[in-house]
Design a protein around this motif. Structure first.
Motif, mmCIF file in Angstrom:
data_model
loop_
_atom_site.group_PDB
_atom_site.id
_atom_site.type_symbol
_atom_site.label_atom_id
_atom_site.label_comp_id
_atom_site.label_asym_id
_atom_site.label_seq_id
_atom_site.Cartn_x
_atom_site.Cartn_y
_atom_site.Cartn_z
ATOM 1 N N LEU A 1 -23.079 36.262 26.987
ATOM 2 C CA LEU A 1 -23.279 34.929 27.547
ATOM 3 C C LEU A 1 -22.417 34.837 28.816
ATOM 4 O O LEU A 1 -21.300 34.327 28.813
ATOM 5 C CB LEU A 1 -22.900 33.851 26.528
ATOM 6 N N GLY B 1 -22.110 27.978 15.785
ATOM 7 C CA GLY B 1 -22.376 29.006 16.781
ATOM 8 C C GLY B 1 -21.175 29.137 17.711
ATOM 9 O O GLY B 1 -20.360 28.222 17.853
ATOM 10 N N ALA C 1 -20.960 29.364 21.037
ATOM 11 C CA ALA C 1 -20.956 28.579 22.277
ATOM 12 C C ALA C 1 -20.425 27.170 22.033
ATOM 13 O O ALA C 1 -19.531 26.688 22.750
ATOM 14 C CB ALA C 1 -22.354 28.530 22.873
ATOM 15 N N LEU C 2 -20.972 26.481 21.025
ATOM 16 C CA LEU C 2 -20.523 25.126 20.725
ATOM 17 C C LEU C 2 -19.083 25.127 20.234
ATOM 18 O O LEU C 2 -18.279 24.268 20.652
ATOM 19 C CB LEU C 2 -21.431 24.500 19.664
ATOM 20 N N TYR D 1 -20.744 18.799 28.055
ATOM 21 C CA TYR D 1 -21.197 20.131 27.643
ATOM 22 C C TYR D 1 -21.307 20.225 26.122
ATOM 23 O O TYR D 1 -22.269 20.808 25.585
ATOM 24 C CB TYR D 1 -20.212 21.196 28.157
ATOM 25 N N LEU E 1 -24.761 21.019 24.040
ATOM 26 C CA LEU E 1 -24.869 22.136 23.115
ATOM 27 C C LEU E 1 -25.217 21.674 21.700
ATOM 28 O O LEU E 1 -25.944 22.368 20.968
ATOM 29 C CB LEU E 1 -23.553 22.930 23.093
ATOM 30 N N LYS F 1 -28.236 26.384 18.223
ATOM 31 C CA LYS F 1 -27.664 27.720 18.392
ATOM 32 C C LYS F 1 -28.623 28.728 19.002
ATOM 33 O O LYS F 1 -28.193 29.800 19.429
ATOM 34 C CB LYS F 1 -27.201 28.261 17.040
ATOM 35 N N THR G 1 -29.151 27.593 23.629
ATOM 36 C CA THR G 1 -27.843 28.078 24.065
ATOM 37 C C THR G 1 -27.985 29.020 25.251
ATOM 38 O O THR G 1 -27.176 28.995 26.185
ATOM 39 C CB THR G 1 -27.134 28.805 22.905
ATOM 40 N N TRP G 2 -29.044 29.824 25.239
ATOM 41 C CA TRP G 2 -29.277 30.741 26.359
ATOM 42 C C TRP G 2 -29.549 29.971 27.646
ATOM 43 O O TRP G 2 -29.050 30.313 28.712
ATOM 44 C CB TRP G 2 -30.453 31.666 26.031
ATOM 45 N N PHE H 1 -28.532 26.935 28.327
ATOM 46 C CA PHE H 1 -27.265 26.309 28.729
ATOM 47 C C PHE H 1 -26.381 27.332 29.432
ATOM 48 O O PHE H 1 -25.729 27.038 30.448
ATOM 49 C CB PHE H 1 -26.542 25.766 27.490
ATOM 50 N N ASN H 2 -26.368 28.558 28.917
ATOM 51 C CA ASN H 2 -25.593 29.640 29.519
ATOM 52 C C ASN H 2 -26.079 29.929 30.936
ATOM 53 O O ASN H 2 -25.284 30.156 31.851
ATOM 54 C CB ASN H 2 -25.715 30.903 28.656
#
Length: 298
Positions: free
Chosen positions: A168, A218, A220-221, A275, A279, A284, A288-289, A291-292
């Motif tokens: 990510l 996940g 990222a969150l 953010y 998320l 998840k 998430t991709w 957002f990345n």
């Protein structure tokens, strides 16, 4: 006039008691007798003793009062102008009353002696330090440690999201920039410490986590929620530092914290809060991709 010095008012009052004395001699264009000059000198002595410093001109019925600040003598002068009319002027000054007349309350060469006695002679002591308490110095060093610890955590998060099996890159970029920013904050505080004459004392940094996977949320969150908590913690520490500055009446330190840190910290908390909300909304998976990618391209 409302701006007339009290001594000038006294002078005018004294001369108005017998206005005919000057006017009659001006009308006759004759030199005032010795008795009038003696009375004028007595009047001059009275004005001088009351710390007056003024020039009074009588041209007919016109009276001008002008301040004089460059005379150390007292004199009486009577002269005739081009038109033949007489002018009568009285100048009074007293060098010993300069402070009272000018209203000067600051005497630099006298007051600087106190500061001169406080200048350290030892090479181990700061020459620039002034009204900088030990408590403020210690609080600055503590905040430096906070900034370095947070920077260390963000650097660990950068390393995690940059792994090939996490990949990510947008989140890795975000946390790397956050780490650099916190380190810059620490360096800014170090510069301020030196500027005020304090000593920077670096402390130990706690080893951060290296894994940020979370089964339910996940990575990222979970990582962004951790970042939000860190920013709020930094903000709380900055507010504590500000309160220490206020407690010690250190106006400069309080202003430094307000102008260089607090506004930026509140903005960071708002941004990361958004953010986290995004998320939580996307979940998840594929969201998430996306957002990345937003962070990567931003």
């Amino acid at each position: 006039s409302s701006s007339t010095h009290p001594s000038q008012s006294r002078f005018l009052t004294l001369t108005k008691k017998k206005p005919f004395v000057f006017s009659k001699f001006l009308a006759k264009k004759t030199f005032p007798p010795v008795s009038i000059l003696n009375k004028s000198k007595m009047l001059l002595k009275s004005v001088s003793s009351s710390s007056a410093l003024s020039l009074v001109n009588f041209h007919g019925v016109k009276k001008d009062v002008l301040p004089l600040l460059s005379s150390n003598s007292s004199n009486l002068r009577v002269s005739s102008g081009k038109s033949g009319s007489l002018s009568f002027s009285v100048r009074a000054s007293k060098s010993s009353t300069t402070d009272a007349l000018s209203g000067v309350v600051f005497e630099p060469f006298k007051e600087v002696k106190k500061e001169l006695d406080l200048v350290p002679t030892s090479s181990h002591l700061s020459l620039a330090r002034q009204k900088y308490s030990d408590e403020c110095e210690a609080a600055i060093n503590e905040q430096i440690n906070v900034e370095y610890n947070v920077s260390y955590v963000y650097h660990a998060m950068y390393a995690y999201f940059d792994r090939d099996n996490v990949a990510l890159k947008g989140l890795a970029k975000f946390f790397k920039e956050s780490s650099v920013e916190e380190r810059e904050h620490a360096e800014k505080l170090m510069e301020y410490q030196n500027k005020r004459g304090g000593k920077v004392k670096l402390q130990s940094i706690v080893m951060p986590l290296s894994e940020f996977e979370h089964v339910d949320k996940g990575d990222a969150l979970y990582g962004m929620e951790l970042a939000l908590s860190l920013e709020k913690l930094v903000n709380e520490k900055l507010l504590n530092l500000h309160s220490v500055a206020s407690k010690n009446n250190d106006v400069h330190l309080a202003d430094f914290i307000e102008s260089e840190f607090l506004t930026e910290q509140v903005d960071a908390i708002k941004m990361i809060s958004e953010y986290v909300a995004q998320l939580r909304r996307v979940g998840k998976g594929h969201g998430t991709w996306h957002f990345n990618q937003m962070l990567l391209e931003g």
